[in-house]
Design a protein around this motif. Structure first.
Motif, PDB file in Angstrom:
ATOM      1  N   ARG A 133     111.348  96.536 -53.712  1.00 57.09           N
ATOM      2  CA  ARG A 133     110.386  96.437 -52.606  1.00 57.09           C
ATOM      3  C   ARG A 133     108.966  96.203 -53.122  1.00 57.09           C
ATOM      4  O   ARG A 133     108.218  95.395 -52.595  1.00 57.09           O
ATOM      5  CB  ARG A 133     110.404  97.736 -51.783  1.00 57.09           C
ATOM      6  CG  ARG A 133     111.486  97.805 -50.727  1.00 57.09           C
ATOM      7  CD  ARG A 133     111.220  98.941 -49.737  1.00 57.09           C
ATOM      8  NE  ARG A 133     111.008 100.233 -50.400  1.00 57.09           N
ATOM      9  CZ  ARG A 133     111.992 101.079 -50.740  1.00 57.09           C
ATOM     10  NH1 ARG A 133     113.248 100.773 -50.476  1.00 57.09           N
ATOM     11  NH2 ARG A 133     111.711 102.227 -51.336  1.00 57.09           N
ATOM     12  N   LEU A 134     108.625  96.937 -54.167  1.00 57.84           N
ATOM     13  CA  LEU A 134     107.251  96.877 -54.688  1.00 57.84           C
ATOM     14  C   LEU A 134     106.894  95.464 -55.145  1.00 57.84           C
ATOM     15  O   LEU A 134     105.768  95.000 -54.939  1.00 57.84           O
ATOM     16  CB  LEU A 134     107.135  97.873 -55.852  1.00 57.84           C
ATOM     17  CG  LEU A 134     105.775  98.085 -56.501  1.00 57.84           C
ATOM     18  CD1 LEU A 134     104.742  98.540 -55.468  1.00 57.84           C
ATOM     19  CD2 LEU A 134     105.902  99.146 -57.621  1.00 57.84           C
ATOM     20  N   PHE A 135     107.852  94.791 -55.758  1.00 62.69           N
ATOM     21  CA  PHE A 135     107.557  93.459 -56.318  1.00 62.69           C
ATOM     22  C   PHE A 135     108.185  92.324 -55.509  1.00 62.69           C
ATOM     23  O   PHE A 135     108.158  91.185 -55.948  1.00 62.69           O
ATOM     24  CB  PHE A 135     108.032  93.395 -57.771  1.00 62.69           C
ATOM     25  CG  PHE A 135     107.226  94.272 -58.685  1.00 62.69           C
ATOM     26  CD1 PHE A 135     105.963  93.866 -59.099  1.00 62.69           C
ATOM     27  CD2 PHE A 135     107.706  95.507 -59.118  1.00 62.69           C
ATOM     28  CE1 PHE A 135     105.203  94.668 -59.940  1.00 62.69           C
ATOM     29  CE2 PHE A 135     106.957  96.317 -59.957  1.00 62.69           C
ATOM     30  CZ  PHE A 135     105.705  95.902 -60.364  1.00 62.69           C
ATOM     31  N   HIS A 136     108.757  92.654 -54.353  1.00 58.46           N
ATOM     32  CA  HIS A 136     109.376  91.621 -53.500  1.00 58.46           C
ATOM     33  C   HIS A 136     110.358  90.781 -54.313  1.00 58.46           C
ATOM     34  O   HIS A 136     110.310  89.536 -54.292  1.00 58.46           O
ATOM     35  CB  HIS A 136     108.300  90.734 -52.860  1.00 58.46           C
ATOM     36  CG  HIS A 136     107.226  91.522 -52.164  1.00 58.46           C
ATOM     37  ND1 HIS A 136     107.452  92.220 -50.992  1.00 58.46           N
ATOM     38  CD2 HIS A 136     105.937  91.766 -52.496  1.00 58.46           C
ATOM     39  CE1 HIS A 136     106.328  92.837 -50.626  1.00 58.46           C
ATOM     40  NE2 HIS A 136     105.405  92.579 -51.524  1.00 58.46           N
ATOM     41  N   LEU A 137     111.218  91.454 -55.032  1.00 57.46           N
ATOM     42  CA  LEU A 137     112.181  90.734 -55.875  1.00 57.46           C
ATOM     43  C   LEU A 137     113.278  90.111 -55.024  1.00 57.46           C
ATOM     44  O   LEU A 137     113.725  90.714 -54.038  1.00 57.46           O
ATOM     45  CB  LEU A 137     112.834  91.702 -56.879  1.00 57.46           C
ATOM     46  CG  LEU A 137     111.900  92.397 -57.856  1.00 57.46           C
ATOM     47  CD1 LEU A 137     112.707  93.317 -58.787  1.00 57.46           C
ATOM     48  CD2 LEU A 137     111.114  91.390 -58.687  1.00 57.46           C
ATOM     49  N   PRO A 138     113.758  88.943 -55.419  1.00 53.71           N
ATOM     50  CA  PRO A 138     114.907  88.359 -54.722  1.00 53.71           C
ATOM     51  C   PRO A 138     116.183  89.140 -55.041  1.00 53.71           C
ATOM     52  O   PRO A 138     116.228  89.910 -56.006  1.00 53.71           O
ATOM     53  CB  PRO A 138     114.972  86.943 -55.293  1.00 53.71           C
ATOM     54  CG  PRO A 138     114.335  87.038 -56.642  1.00 53.71           C
ATOM     55  CD  PRO A 138     113.271  88.105 -56.523  1.00 53.71           C
ATOM     56  N   GLU A 139     117.215  88.925 -54.252  1.00 54.34           N
ATOM     57  CA  GLU A 139     118.496  89.620 -54.449  1.00 54.34           C
ATOM     58  C   GLU A 139     119.050  89.428 -55.859  1.00 54.34           C
ATOM     59  O   GLU A 139     119.720  90.297 -56.408  1.00 54.34           O
ATOM     60  CB  GLU A 139     119.534  89.097 -53.445  1.00 54.34           C
ATOM     61  CG  GLU A 139     119.566  89.827 -52.127  1.00 54.34           C
ATOM     62  CD  GLU A 139     119.867  91.306 -52.270  1.00 54.34           C
ATOM     63  OE1 GLU A 139     120.924  91.668 -52.826  1.00 54.34           O
ATOM     64  OE2 GLU A 139     119.029  92.114 -51.816  1.00 54.34           O
ATOM     65  N   SER A 140     118.800  88.260 -56.425  1.00 51.90           N
ATOM     66  CA  SER A 140     119.376  87.933 -57.737  1.00 51.90           C
ATOM     67  C   SER A 140     118.678  88.652 -58.881  1.00 51.90           C
ATOM     68  O   SER A 140     119.140  88.577 -60.021  1.00 51.90           O
ATOM     69  CB  SER A 140     119.303  86.424 -57.979  1.00 51.90           C
ATOM     70  OG  SER A 140     117.949  86.001 -58.010  1.00 51.90           O
ATOM     71  N   ALA A 141     117.576  89.341 -58.623  1.00 53.73           N
ATOM     72  CA  ALA A 141     116.813  90.021 -59.670  1.00 53.73           C
ATOM     73  C   ALA A 141     117.026  91.527 -59.543  1.00 53.73           C
ATOM     74  O   ALA A 141     116.567  92.134 -58.569  1.00 53.73           O
ATOM     75  CB  ALA A 141     115.331  89.679 -59.561  1.00 53.73           C
TER      76      ALA A 141
END
Lengths: 175, 175
Positions: A133-141
């Motif tokens: 959430r903090l870094f708005h990572l995509p699902e693949s990360a």
């Protein structure tokens, strides 16, 4: 620093001076992280480098009480699993490959006089979600681990060993 | 050997001379394996050292085609997860802790002129089961990885790098 001496003299350092880590040292650390073996040479990782103090504090709070040393670190590196690059027959090797990368970075840093502490994230879902959430990572990360780096405070330079050789952990030829 | 040079000059070595690995070198390798960090210092691993040629061949056959170099190795070390020692709130940290132990052993060996190749076992169930049957392991002992060690044949001493720094794997501050 000799490899074997370096491996045995490494300690988990949790208090750091205000000295920043320069770009050359950071580059050496990241290069070490990308120089380990990985299953079928898939190299299924990325690295997120954070120096911003406010973000380091947020990362620490999202990763639980053991991660508080990150708040005083010169920088943090999050090892992130890249699910687009995993070995298709056994994707979970990414966990091992990420750990190899992390230990290489910790040892390279140690050889440069930079201390570190390993802050586990995977497999704890609430920690993974918080970093995502903090870094708005995509699902693949997938957040794997956070490593806090910094020059050690004097109190951290003579920490006792917490391990070393234990004969009863070794089996020869048979179990 | 300097740590950073050692990390970058390590290669996966798959052909070995007949020279045995002495007990002092083996002890240094195992000590390195037990000197990494582990989650809550649980040290959730054991090591199974095999020099018997017949058993090395059986281990190799149980671990699939990529494990064939083990047949010519001076010795193999199986990293085994010890489920009686895992961190109860997140047992799967044992996978990371085992990988850290493995990479430490590979680097220590490299600094002694001993080559190695990492042969993945976990998470592939058929490989785990094959090793478990071969050594009559208890349920609490989970095969993690097998490392094949030996002095490298001349052909293995100048292998090209298969990795190193890639700028597009690094993110600064944000994803």
């Amino acid at each position: 620093m000799n490899i074997i001496d370096g491996i045995s003299s490494r300690r988990s350092v949790r208090q750091f001076t205000a000295q920043p880590i320069g770009d050359d040292a950071l580059s050496a650390i990241l290069t070490a992280g990308m120089s380990g073996p990985s299953a079928v040479n898939a190299r299924p990782w990325s690295f997120l480098v954070v120096r911003d103090r406010d973000m380091l504090c947020k990362m620490a709070d999202g990763n639980g009480s053991a991660a508080q040393p990150l708040k005083g670190a010169a920088l943090g590196i999050m090892v992130v699993g890249d699910m687009t690059r995993t070995f298709e027959r056994a994707p979970d090797y990414w966990v091992i490959d990420g750990a190899i990368a992390g230990q290489n970075m910790i040892l390279a840093a140690h050889s440069l006089g930079i201390g570190s502490v390993w802050l586990g994230t995977w497999p704890q879902e609430e920690k993974i979600s918080a970093q995502r959430r903090l870094f708005h990572l995509p699902e693949s990360a997938v957040p794997h681990s956070i490593l806090a780096f910094g020059y050690p405070e004097d109190s951290q330079k003579e920490l006792p060993a917490r391990g070393g050789y234990e004969a009863d952990r070794v089996h020869f030829e048979t179990w």
